[in-house]
Motif scaffolding. Structure first.
Motif, PDB file in Angstrom:
ATOM      1  N   HIS A  54       7.970  91.955  40.681  1.00  0.00           N
ATOM      2  CA  HIS A  54       7.958  91.270  41.977  1.00  0.00           C
ATOM      3  C   HIS A  54       9.153  90.315  42.104  1.00  0.00           C
ATOM      4  CE1 HIS A  54       6.455  89.057  45.461  1.00  0.00           C
ATOM      5  NE2 HIS A  54       6.669  87.951  44.773  1.00  0.00           N
ATOM      6  N   LEU A  55       9.417  89.545  41.053  1.00  0.00           N
ATOM      7  CA  LEU A  55      10.519  88.582  41.105  1.00  0.00           C
ATOM      8  C   LEU A  55      11.875  89.267  41.217  1.00  0.00           C
ATOM      9  CD1 LEU A  55       9.313  85.951  38.486  1.00  0.00           C
ATOM     10  CD2 LEU A  55       9.288  85.741  40.993  1.00  0.00           C
ATOM     11  N   GLU A  56      12.077  90.351  40.457  1.00  0.00           N
ATOM     12  CA  GLU A  56      13.385  91.004  40.520  1.00  0.00           C
ATOM     13  C   GLU A  56      13.624  91.630  41.888  1.00  0.00           C
ATOM     14  OE1 GLU A  56      14.066  94.037  37.549  1.00  0.00           O
ATOM     15  OE2 GLU A  56      12.315  95.177  38.174  1.00  0.00           O
ATOM     16  N   ARG A  57      12.567  92.016  42.585  1.00  0.00           N
ATOM     17  CA  ARG A  57      12.710  92.548  43.948  1.00  0.00           C
ATOM     18  C   ARG A  57      12.987  91.435  44.956  1.00  0.00           C
ATOM     19  NH1 ARG A  57       7.534  96.557  43.593  1.00  0.00           N
ATOM     20  NH2 ARG A  57       8.545  98.197  42.377  1.00  0.00           N
ATOM     21  N   SER A  58      12.554  90.223  44.650  1.00  0.00           N
ATOM     22  CA  SER A  58      12.709  89.095  45.575  1.00  0.00           C
ATOM     23  C   SER A  58      14.043  88.380  45.423  1.00  0.00           C
ATOM     24  CB  SER A  58      11.579  88.083  45.362  1.00  0.00           C
ATOM     25  OG  SER A  58      10.325  88.659  45.646  1.00  0.00           O
ATOM     26  N   PHE A  59      14.551  88.271  44.199  1.00  0.00           N
ATOM     27  CA  PHE A  59      15.755  87.481  43.930  1.00  0.00           C
ATOM     28  C   PHE A  59      17.027  88.314  44.042  1.00  0.00           C
ATOM     29  CE2 PHE A  59      13.045  84.777  40.871  1.00  0.00           C
ATOM     30  CZ  PHE A  59      12.832  83.799  41.826  1.00  0.00           C
ATOM     31  N   SER A  60      18.099  87.657  44.537  1.00  0.00           N
ATOM     32  CA  SER A  60      19.434  88.273  44.555  1.00  0.00           C
ATOM     33  C   SER A  60      20.473  87.175  44.768  1.00  0.00           C
ATOM     34  CB  SER A  60      19.546  89.318  45.668  1.00  0.00           C
ATOM     35  OG  SER A  60      19.396  88.712  46.944  1.00  0.00           O
ATOM     36  N   ASP A  61      21.706  87.532  44.493  1.00  0.00           N
ATOM     37  CA  ASP A  61      22.865  86.679  44.820  1.00  0.00           C
ATOM     38  C   ASP A  61      22.734  85.249  44.297  1.00  0.00           C
ATOM     39  OD1 ASP A  61      24.033  88.836  46.271  1.00  0.00           O
ATOM     40  OD2 ASP A  61      22.715  88.354  47.957  1.00  0.00           O
ATOM     41  N   CYS A  62      22.414  85.106  43.028  1.00  0.00           N
ATOM     42  CA  CYS A  62      22.322  83.779  42.425  1.00  0.00           C
ATOM     43  C   CYS A  62      23.725  83.172  42.340  1.00  0.00           C
ATOM     44  CB  CYS A  62      21.696  83.867  41.040  1.00  0.00           C
ATOM     45  SG  CYS A  62      21.478  82.265  40.246  1.00  0.00           S
ATOM     46  N   THR A  63      23.881  82.009  42.929  1.00  0.00           N
ATOM     47  CA  THR A  63      25.176  81.324  42.874  1.00  0.00           C
ATOM     48  C   THR A  63      25.185  80.199  41.857  1.00  0.00           C
ATOM     49  OG1 THR A  63      24.558  79.866  44.705  1.00  0.00           O
ATOM     50  CG2 THR A  63      25.730  81.910  45.272  1.00  0.00           C
ATOM     51  N   SER A  64      23.978  79.779  41.406  1.00  0.00           N
ATOM     52  CA  SER A  64      23.913  78.697  40.431  1.00  0.00           C
ATOM     53  C   SER A  64      22.548  78.692  39.757  1.00  0.00           C
ATOM     54  CB  SER A  64      24.148  77.359  41.132  1.00  0.00           C
ATOM     55  OG  SER A  64      24.000  76.288  40.235  1.00  0.00           O
ATOM     56  N   TYR A  65      22.563  78.573  38.424  1.00  0.00           N
ATOM     57  CA  TYR A  65      21.329  78.400  37.667  1.00  0.00           C
ATOM     58  C   TYR A  65      21.645  77.501  36.482  1.00  0.00           C
ATOM     59  CZ  TYR A  65      17.486  78.934  34.473  1.00  0.00           C
ATOM     60  OH  TYR A  65      16.458  78.651  33.616  1.00  0.00           O
ATOM     61  N   ALA A  66      20.874  76.444  36.319  1.00  0.00           N
ATOM     62  CA  ALA A  66      21.039  75.558  35.168  1.00  0.00           C
ATOM     63  C   ALA A  66      19.666  75.086  34.719  1.00  0.00           C
ATOM     64  CB  ALA A  66      21.907  74.359  35.524  1.00  0.00           C
ATOM     65  N   PHE A  67      19.459  75.106  33.402  1.00  0.00           N
ATOM     66  CA  PHE A  67      18.217  74.594  32.835  1.00  0.00           C
ATOM     67  C   PHE A  67      18.547  73.289  32.131  1.00  0.00           C
ATOM     68  CE2 PHE A  67      14.874  74.928  29.296  1.00  0.00           C
ATOM     69  CZ  PHE A  67      13.918  74.291  30.057  1.00  0.00           C
ATOM     70  N   GLU A  68      18.027  72.202  32.678  1.00  0.00           N
ATOM     71  CA  GLU A  68      18.227  70.861  32.129  1.00  0.00           C
ATOM     72  C   GLU A  68      17.073  70.580  31.166  1.00  0.00           C
ATOM     73  OE1 GLU A  68      18.228  66.274  33.828  1.00  0.00           O
ATOM     74  OE2 GLU A  68      18.277  67.944  35.251  1.00  0.00           O
ATOM     75  N   VAL A  69      17.325  70.735  29.885  1.00  0.00           N
ATOM     76  CA  VAL A  69      16.288  70.525  28.876  1.00  0.00           C
ATOM     77  C   VAL A  69      16.033  69.027  28.733  1.00  0.00           C
ATOM     78  CG1 VAL A  69      15.641  70.824  26.459  1.00  0.00           C
ATOM     79  CG2 VAL A  69      16.939  72.626  27.634  1.00  0.00           C
ATOM     80  N   LEU A  70      14.794  68.616  28.989  1.00  0.00           N
ATOM     81  CA  LEU A  70      14.416  67.211  28.859  1.00  0.00           C
ATOM     82  C   LEU A  70      13.757  66.930  27.516  1.00  0.00           C
ATOM     83  CD1 LEU A  70      12.993  66.621  32.448  1.00  0.00           C
ATOM     84  CD2 LEU A  70      15.297  66.116  31.589  1.00  0.00           C
ATOM     85  N   ALA A  71      13.045  67.933  26.986  1.00  0.00           N
ATOM     86  CA  ALA A  71      12.388  67.795  25.687  1.00  0.00           C
ATOM     87  C   ALA A  71      12.206  69.180  25.098  1.00  0.00           C
ATOM     88  CB  ALA A  71      11.031  67.107  25.838  1.00  0.00           C
ATOM     89  N   PHE A  72      12.232  69.244  23.773  1.00  0.00           N
ATOM     90  CA  PHE A  72      11.953  70.500  23.085  1.00  0.00           C
ATOM     91  C   PHE A  72      11.612  70.185  21.639  1.00  0.00           C
ATOM     92  CE2 PHE A  72      16.179  69.840  21.540  1.00  0.00           C
ATOM     93  CZ  PHE A  72      16.284  70.547  20.350  1.00  0.00           C
ATOM     94  N   ASP A  73      10.958  71.150  20.993  1.00  0.00           N
ATOM     95  CA  ASP A  73      10.710  71.007  19.566  1.00  0.00           C
ATOM     96  C   ASP A  73      10.422  72.373  18.980  1.00  0.00           C
ATOM     97  OD1 ASP A  73      10.569  69.740  17.130  1.00  0.00           O
ATOM     98  OD2 ASP A  73       8.614  68.821  17.488  1.00  0.00           O
ATOM     99  N   VAL A  74      10.577  72.453  17.682  1.00  0.00           N
ATOM    100  CA  VAL A  74      10.284  73.655  16.904  1.00  0.00           C
ATOM    101  C   VAL A  74       9.396  73.218  15.753  1.00  0.00           C
ATOM    102  CG1 VAL A  74      11.257  75.459  15.442  1.00  0.00           C
ATOM    103  CG2 VAL A  74      12.505  74.709  17.486  1.00  0.00           C
TER     104      VAL A  74
END
Length: 132
Positions: free
Chosen positions: A61-81
């Motif tokens: 469903h998402l791949e059919r809905s999305f197109s022409d991405c001009t910007s994507y950024a993931f701002e990591v605020l917290a993470f752990d392993v």
């Protein structure tokens, strides 16, 4: 490199590339990074999915809905392993066309990962819009 450094590098490369591809209408790279073992789940900004079949249908469903991405950024605020489990929490800033209409938005995104066969896989995602 420590486990944390390696994980964060993976988030900034492979995971980022998969999300960028999804927002350009190709869910293949995202599917490749998701777990193929139950349980998997998405509590999404637009749609929820529980189980492998529903998650795969959501990606279609998402791949059919999305197109022409001009910007994507993931701002990591917290993470752990911790062993074979990890998480990220942050903000996804996206400019993309959704069903042909240009949109820009920010999602709060939390994901849970597990290491399977030596590779990180996404097991759970929660995303919602930032009000305000």
């Amino acid at each position: 490199m420590t486990d944390r450094e390696e994980f964060l590098e993976w988030v900034g490369t492979a995971l980022r590339e998969a999300e960028l591809a999804l927002h350009n209408g190709d869910a293949g790279p995202r599917r490749a990074l998701w777990s193929r073992e139950e349980p998997v789940s998405v509590l999404g900004a637009w749609r929820n999915a529980v189980g492998l079949q529903e998650v795969d249908e959501l990606f279609t469903h998402l791949e059919r809905s999305f197109s022409d991405c001009t910007s994507y950024a993931f701002e990591v605020l917290a993470f752990d392993v911790s062993g074979d489990t990890a998480y990220t929490a942050g903000l996804e800033h996206t400019s993309v066309s959704v069903d042909g209409q240009p949109r820009s938005y920010t999602l709060r995104a939390t994901q849970v990962y597990r290491r399977e066969g030596g590779a990180w896989r996404v097991a759970h995602r929660h995303g919602d819009t930032v009000a305000g």
